[in-house]
Write a protein that holds these residues in place. Structure first.
Motif, short mmCIF file in Angstrom:
data_model
loop_
_atom_site.label_atom_id
_atom_site.label_comp_id
_atom_site.label_asym_id
_atom_site.label_seq_id
_atom_site.Cartn_x
_atom_site.Cartn_y
_atom_site.Cartn_z
N LYS A 151 -3.74 1.63 9.37
CA LYS A 151 -4.59 2.26 8.35
C LYS A 151 -4.16 1.85 6.96
O LYS A 151 -4.99 1.56 6.09
CB LYS A 151 -4.53 3.78 8.50
CG LYS A 151 -5.29 4.34 9.70
CD LYS A 151 -5.19 5.86 9.74
CE LYS A 151 -5.92 6.42 10.97
NZ LYS A 151 -5.78 7.90 11.05
N VAL A 152 -2.84 1.81 6.72
CA VAL A 152 -2.32 1.37 5.44
C VAL A 152 -2.71 -0.09 5.18
O VAL A 152 -3.15 -0.46 4.09
CB VAL A 152 -0.79 1.54 5.37
CG1 VAL A 152 -0.22 0.90 4.10
CG2 VAL A 152 -0.39 3.01 5.44
N ALA A 153 -2.54 -0.93 6.21
CA ALA A 153 -2.86 -2.35 6.07
C ALA A 153 -4.35 -2.56 5.80
O ALA A 153 -4.74 -3.39 4.98
CB ALA A 153 -2.44 -3.10 7.33
N ARG A 154 -5.18 -1.80 6.49
CA ARG A 154 -6.63 -1.92 6.27
C ARG A 154 -7.00 -1.55 4.83
O ARG A 154 -7.86 -2.19 4.21
CB ARG A 154 -7.40 -1.03 7.25
CG ARG A 154 -7.43 -1.55 8.69
CD ARG A 154 -8.35 -0.69 9.53
NE ARG A 154 -9.72 -0.74 9.02
CZ ARG A 154 -10.68 0.11 9.38
NH1 ARG A 154 -10.41 1.09 10.23
NH2 ARG A 154 -11.90 -0.01 8.88
N GLU A 155 -6.33 -0.53 4.30
CA GLU A 155 -6.62 -0.12 2.93
C GLU A 155 -6.14 -1.19 1.94
O GLU A 155 -6.82 -1.46 0.94
CB GLU A 155 -5.95 1.22 2.63
CG GLU A 155 -6.23 1.80 1.25
CD GLU A 155 -7.70 2.13 1.02
OE1 GLU A 155 -8.05 2.42 -0.15
OE2 GLU A 155 -8.50 2.11 1.98
N ASP A 156 -5.00 -1.82 2.22
CA ASP A 156 -4.51 -2.90 1.36
C ASP A 156 -5.48 -4.07 1.35
O ASP A 156 -5.74 -4.69 0.31
CB ASP A 156 -3.13 -3.36 1.82
CG ASP A 156 -2.00 -2.44 1.35
OD1 ASP A 156 -2.28 -1.55 0.52
OD2 ASP A 156 -0.86 -2.63 1.81
N VAL A 157 -6.03 -4.40 2.52
CA VAL A 157 -6.98 -5.50 2.62
C VAL A 157 -8.30 -5.14 1.93
O VAL A 157 -8.94 -5.99 1.30
CB VAL A 157 -7.20 -5.87 4.11
CG1 VAL A 157 -8.42 -6.75 4.28
CG2 VAL A 157 -5.97 -6.58 4.66
N ARG A 158 -8.68 -3.89 2.04
CA ARG A 158 -9.92 -3.46 1.37
C ARG A 158 -9.78 -3.58 -0.15
O ARG A 158 -10.67 -4.10 -0.84
CB ARG A 158 -10.24 -2.00 1.74
CG ARG A 158 -11.58 -1.50 1.14
CD ARG A 158 -11.72 0.00 1.24
NE ARG A 158 -10.76 0.71 0.40
CZ ARG A 158 -10.90 0.86 -0.92
NH1 ARG A 158 -11.93 0.32 -1.57
NH2 ARG A 158 -9.98 1.53 -1.62
N LYS A 159 -8.64 -3.13 -0.68
CA LYS A 159 -8.45 -3.17 -2.12
C LYS A 159 -8.32 -4.59 -2.65
O LYS A 159 -8.86 -4.93 -3.71
CB LYS A 159 -7.19 -2.38 -2.50
CG LYS A 159 -7.32 -0.87 -2.36
CD LYS A 159 -6.00 -0.20 -2.72
CE LYS A 159 -6.10 1.33 -2.61
NZ LYS A 159 -4.79 1.96 -2.90
N SER A 160 -7.61 -5.43 -1.93
CA SER A 160 -7.31 -6.77 -2.43
C SER A 160 -8.40 -7.79 -2.13
O SER A 160 -8.69 -8.66 -2.96
CB SER A 160 -5.98 -7.26 -1.85
OG SER A 160 -6.02 -7.28 -0.43
N LEU A 161 -9.01 -7.69 -0.94
CA LEU A 161 -9.98 -8.71 -0.51
C LEU A 161 -11.38 -8.17 -0.29
O LEU A 161 -12.31 -8.93 0.01
CB LEU A 161 -9.49 -9.37 0.79
CG LEU A 161 -8.12 -10.06 0.72
CD1 LEU A 161 -7.71 -10.57 2.08
CD2 LEU A 161 -8.15 -11.20 -0.30
N GLY A 162 -11.54 -6.84 -0.41
CA GLY A 162 -12.86 -6.25 -0.24
C GLY A 162 -13.35 -6.22 1.20
O GLY A 162 -14.55 -6.08 1.45
#
Length: 467
Positions: free
Chosen positions: A378-389
């Motif tokens: 979940k943390v990783a998915r949020e990081d990818v959402r913020k950085s790469l959309g």
């Protein structure tokens, strides 16, 4: 007949036993060889996980191609036709919640020209002017044993180092630049400063080498790094291999050593190579007089999260291979590799595969280390959402934790090794330390370490025979 036992079946231990076998056959050393590995599978931190679409690495995803030890071993193993090279492209730095392209003509974020310095979007005009002092300042005090952080700040200024260089170098060497020496990181920097009067001018004079090295700089294999481990294991025809067997202790027994296994077996040996993390070697030897030196070695921790998505990897920024995260950002990760872009063999259908790294140096690690795999994803998915959309749910996930297993060299590291080896030569001669805890964290360095130890033991045997 003499006997050599290698404890630890990672890349260092495998290299040591492989080259011992090779020298044993070439020199007719009459040496019995044993390799002991606690896990059921050889390779240590090198392990490949594959599904129908993606190839993912539990540990290292590649080898630095130019290390002198690498290509001869690959040729020996007959793996040339399995080698693949990295795709090249732009590396980014995630700072101020935006991806900034790291200027092209840089090495670890260090500019190779004035043009590269002034093209940076990470450094202010004032910071760029401060970095120009490198061009006409002299080095009167720094040596290879000096802190690389202090060295770089002295000549290139604090802003360039903190905003552009430190995130890159700290990501590679897993440590605070002020606690790492030039010798353990980039020793040629002080040579450039002394020879050319400038770090930037030194890079400029050697630009052709670094630009050439940028292409095909790293290698892997068509089915992942496991190919190298399997290739080594398949060549060990004259070695007794004990897998799934833990070692309890290594004790001096007259002129020889007794290697006691957890299953009750005891193996007598004339030579022992401890190709294990330093804390394991310390426990196996159990010699209090060595504790002071062993206790000086430091480790850090790392969590790696792969996520594969059912979307094409061309959705990522053009010609990019990943990003590093600045110290102050809204992400929890330290870096993100766009694996399917960097390594085309890792996705059969060119779908997007990314790998995020969470290091113990990050302020968030104290919270992350206690999370479940689902929570980490979940943390990783949020990081990818913020950085790469990217908001899609991943179709493949691989989470790996390396707790206190990532060597972290510091200013006193070299001295601690020298003192430890000196004490061991007195108390347990013919017991050798090996691996990334001591002599270099890269795979090439580990291969070289194993080969060097094999040669040392072979030479000792030849000298004894000639007496």
């Amino acid at each position: 007949m003499k006997k050599a036992v290698v404890i630890g079946g990672g890349i260092t231990g495998l290299s040591a036993i492989y080259y011992l076998q090779k020298l044993n056959q070439q020199e007719n050393l009459d040496l019995e060889l044993v390799l002991i590995e606690r896990e059921q599978q050889l390779g240590g931190k090198i392990k490949t996980v594959a599904d129908d679409e993606f190839i993912m690495e539990v540990g290292a995803d590649s080898i630095v191609a130019r290390h002198a030890s690498v290509m001869p071993l690959i040729e020996d193993l007959g793996l040339w036709d399995r080698v693949v090279y990295n795709g090249t492209g732009i590396s980014y730095l995630y700072a101020n919640n935006v991806l900034h392209a790291i200027p092209k003509d840089t090495v670890f974020g260090i500019p190779m020209s004035k043009e590269a310095l002034f093209s940076s979007t990470l450094v202010s005009e004032e910071g760029k002017q401060e970095a120009l002092k490198d061009l006409d300042s002299a080095n009167n005090s720094f040596t290879r044993d000096s802190s690389i952080g202090a060295f770089l700040e002295a000549f290139l200024g604090k802003e360039l180092v903190e905003n552009q260089i430190a995130p890159v170098l700290s990501g590679v060497y897993s440590g605070n630049l002020h606690e790492l020496t030039l010798a353990s990181t980039l020793p040629y920097l002080v040579d450039y400063k002394n020879k050319y009067g400038s770090i930037i001018k030194g890079f400029e004079a050697n630009k052709e080498f670094f630009q050439g090295a940028a292409n095909k700089k790293f290698i892997s294999f068509d089915q992942g790094m496991q190919v190298l481990i399997d290739g080594l294991e398949n060549k060990l025809e004259d070695v007794r291999i004990l897998k799934g067997t833990g070692t309890r202790s290594v004790k001096k027994d007259g002129e020889r050593y007794l290697v006691e296994l957890e299953d009750g077996e005891a193996i007598e040996a004339d030579y022992v190579i401890l190709a294990t993390p330093h804390q394991v070697a310390q426990k196996l030897l159990g010699i209090k007089e060595l504790d002071n030196e062993f206790d000086q070695f430091l480790n850090s921790s790392l969590i790696s999260v792969y996520m594969g998505f059912d979307i094409p990897d061309k959705q990522l920024p053009e010609d990019g291979t990943g990003f590093i995260v600045s110290q102050e950002s809204d992400l929890h990760c330290n870096a993100c590799t766009w694996t399917s872009r960097k390594w085309s063999h890792t996705s059969k259908s060119h779908k997007l595969l990314v790998r995020l790294f969470y290091k113990s140096s990050h302020p968030s690690y104290g919270m992350l280390k206690d999370l479940s795999e689902d929570e980490l994803v979940k943390v990783a998915r949020e990081d990818v959402r913020k950085s790469l959309g990217i908001k899609e749910i991943p179709m493949a996930v691989e989470v790996t934790g390396w707790k206190d297993l990532m060597p972290n060299y510091h200013m006193g590291h070299k001295t601690a090794i020298s003192e430890l080896e000196l004490k061991m030569e007195s108390s347990v001669p013919n017991v050798k330390l090996a691996g990334s805890s001591y002599f270099g964290v890269g795979i090439g360095a580990c291969i070289q370490n194993g080969a060097d130890l094999a040669k040392i033991i072979a030479n000792q045997l030849v000298d004894v025979e000639n007496e």
